[in-house]
Enzyme design. Structure first.
Site, PDB file in Angstrom:
ATOM      1  N   GLY A   8       1.829   2.414  10.704  1.00 47.63           N
ATOM      2  CA  GLY A   8       2.746   3.554  10.546  1.00 47.63           C
ATOM      3  C   GLY A   8       3.385   4.027  11.832  1.00 47.63           C
ATOM      4  N   ASN A  22       0.874  -1.176   0.000  1.00 48.35           N
ATOM      5  CA  ASN A  22       0.000   0.000   0.000  1.00 48.35           C
ATOM      6  C   ASN A  22       0.910   1.224   0.000  1.00 48.35           C
ATOM      7  OD1 ASN A  22      -1.847   1.994   0.421  1.00 48.35           O
ATOM      8  ND2 ASN A  22      -2.430   1.373   2.500  1.00 48.35           N
ATOM      9  N   LYS A  73       0.170   4.231  -0.439  1.00 45.06           N
ATOM     10  CA  LYS A  73      -0.532   5.414   0.096  1.00 45.06           C
ATOM     11  C   LYS A  73      -0.241   6.648  -0.780  1.00 45.06           C
ATOM     12  CE  LYS A  73      -0.155   3.299   4.596  1.00 45.06           C
ATOM     13  NZ  LYS A  73      -0.203   3.418   6.032  1.00 45.06           N
ATOM     14  N   HIS A 120      -9.736   0.861   4.900  1.00 42.55           N
ATOM     15  CA  HIS A 120      -8.439   1.146   5.542  1.00 42.55           C
ATOM     16  C   HIS A 120      -8.641   2.162   6.668  1.00 42.55           C
ATOM     17  CE1 HIS A 120      -4.349   2.497   6.166  1.00 42.55           C
ATOM     18  NE2 HIS A 120      -3.964   1.363   5.587  1.00 42.55           N
ATOM     19  N   SER A 134       3.128  -1.809  10.488  1.00 40.61           N
ATOM     20  CA  SER A 134       4.548  -1.682  10.862  1.00 40.61           C
ATOM     21  C   SER A 134       5.405  -2.886  10.491  1.00 40.61           C
ATOM     22  CB  SER A 134       4.684  -1.380  12.364  1.00 40.61           C
ATOM     23  OG  SER A 134       4.235  -0.071  12.624  1.00 40.61           O
ATOM     24  N   GLY A 177       2.777  -1.080   4.316  1.00 39.98           N
ATOM     25  CA  GLY A 177       2.678   0.330   3.945  1.00 39.98           C
ATOM     26  C   GLY A 177       4.055   0.936   3.757  1.00 39.98           C
ATOM     27  N   GLY A 178       4.521   1.660   4.781  1.00 37.47           N
ATOM     28  CA  GLY A 178       5.780   2.421   4.712  1.00 37.47           C
ATOM     29  C   GLY A 178       6.924   1.664   4.048  1.00 37.47           C
ATOM     30  N   GLU A 195      -5.418  -5.042  10.666  1.00 39.79           N
ATOM     31  CA  GLU A 195      -4.428  -3.985  10.874  1.00 39.79           C
ATOM     32  C   GLU A 195      -4.806  -3.184  12.112  1.00 39.79           C
ATOM     33  OE1 GLU A 195      -2.265  -2.815   6.981  1.00 39.79           O
ATOM     34  OE2 GLU A 195      -4.035  -1.589   7.168  1.00 39.79           O
TER      35      GLU A 195
HETATM   36  P1  PGA Z   1       2.514   0.463   7.657  1.00 46.59           P
HETATM   37  O1  PGA Z   1       1.085   0.604   6.967  1.00 46.59           O
HETATM   38  O2  PGA Z   1       3.142  -0.786   7.108  1.00 46.59           O
HETATM   39  O3  PGA Z   1       3.249   1.706   7.266  1.00 46.59           O
HETATM   40  O4  PGA Z   1       2.274   0.369   9.118  1.00 46.59           O
HETATM   41  C1  PGA Z   1       0.262  -0.496   6.734  1.00 46.59           C
HETATM   42  C2  PGA Z   1      -0.998  -0.052   6.036  1.00 46.59           C
HETATM   43  O5  PGA Z   1      -1.398   1.086   6.231  1.00 46.59           O
HETATM   44  O6  PGA Z   1      -1.630  -0.799   5.292  1.00 46.59           O
END
Ligand code: PGA
Length: 242
Positions: free
Chosen positions: A165, A9, A11, A88, A201, A222-223, A159
């Site tokens: 994040g 993702n 974002k 989400h 994360s 995500g990140g 999640e």
């Molecule tokens: P993250 O985000 O890996 O940065 O925690 C996960 C997501 O938002 O799907």
């Protein structure tokens, strides 16, 4: 055995130039087929027709009409997009409720777009021991009215909002217990059992432990997925475990 899903993702990240650099690394090195990348809408054409599938980060719940700024599942499908992230926590924070989420889920499935359906509790809800209640409510309301065939095209991503994040990670036992709970709820209240993923994360270090979770069907990242080399490393670790 089905390979674990690995979903990026991205974002609202990256400029057009950064996307080109990202894709150069990705497309030269990507070697596995169970990867889905969800970029910002405007970059989607760059990501199509490679060895991975493409997902959209959000859709509207109508196929067409006067909805300025929105993109429909019908339009997404017509571009070759196979997945949509729905529910989400970023979007729930913007005010999307279970009713809207349910409408979006249904419209995607009607258009043969598979749904990556996100659920998770906030830190406050967790501290008040309401995690199970919240997950149950999000599943029942968000997936209301789906038949078993439709459910086979849904991937639930657990999640925890407090882990998205933040670099905070639940223990493997906590994740495993929640996944088991989600499976129990699905078998009790739904007509089928969707795949269940974990997200929040994940990085190239903790994935070595997370990949061993037997009841997890994949990961939503995500990140760490915004850095092509880190994402490829994560994919490699997951693939080597299978
Ligand atoms: P993250 O985000 O890996 O940065 O925690 C996960 C997501 O938002 O799907």
């Amino acid at each position: 055995m089905i390979n674990k899903y690995i979903i990026a993702n991205l974002k609202m990240n990256m400029t057009a130039q950064e996307v080109k650099e990202y894709l150069k690394i990705m497309n030269d090195t990507m070697f596995c087929s169970n990867v889905i990348i969800c970029p910002s809408d405007i970059y989607i054409p760059y990501f199509l027709n490679h060895s991975y599938d493409v997902g959209i980060q959000n859709v509207y719940y109508e196929n067409n009409g006067p909805f300025t700024g929105e993109v429909s599942p019908l339009q997404a499908k017509s571009m070759g997009i196979k997945y949509a992230i729905i529910g989400h926590s970023d979007r729930r924070k913007m005010g999307e409720d279970d009713l809207i989420i349910n409408k979006k889920v249904k419209k995607c499935l009607e258009n043969k777009i598979k749904v990556i359906f996100c659920i998770g509790e906030t830190l406050e809800q967790r501290e008040m021991l309401k995690t199970d209640k919240i997950l149950k409510q999000q599943i029942i309301s968000g997936l209301r009215g789906l038949n078993s065939k439709q459910l086979s095209n849904v991937l639930i991503a657990y999640e925890p909002v407090w882990a998205v994040g933040t670099n905070l990670l639940p223990t493997t036992k906590e994740i495993s217990d929640c996944i088991d709970f989600i499976k129990t709820i699905c078998s009790k209240f739904l007509t089928g059992l969707p795949f269940i993923l974990y997200g929040g994360s994940i990085n190239e270090e903790n994935i070595s432990t997370l990949k061993n979770l037997k009841n997890v069907d994949g990961f939503l990242i995500g990140g760490a997925s915004c850095n092509a080399n880190k994402f490829l490393k994560i994919i490699e670790i997951i693939e080597n475990a299978q």
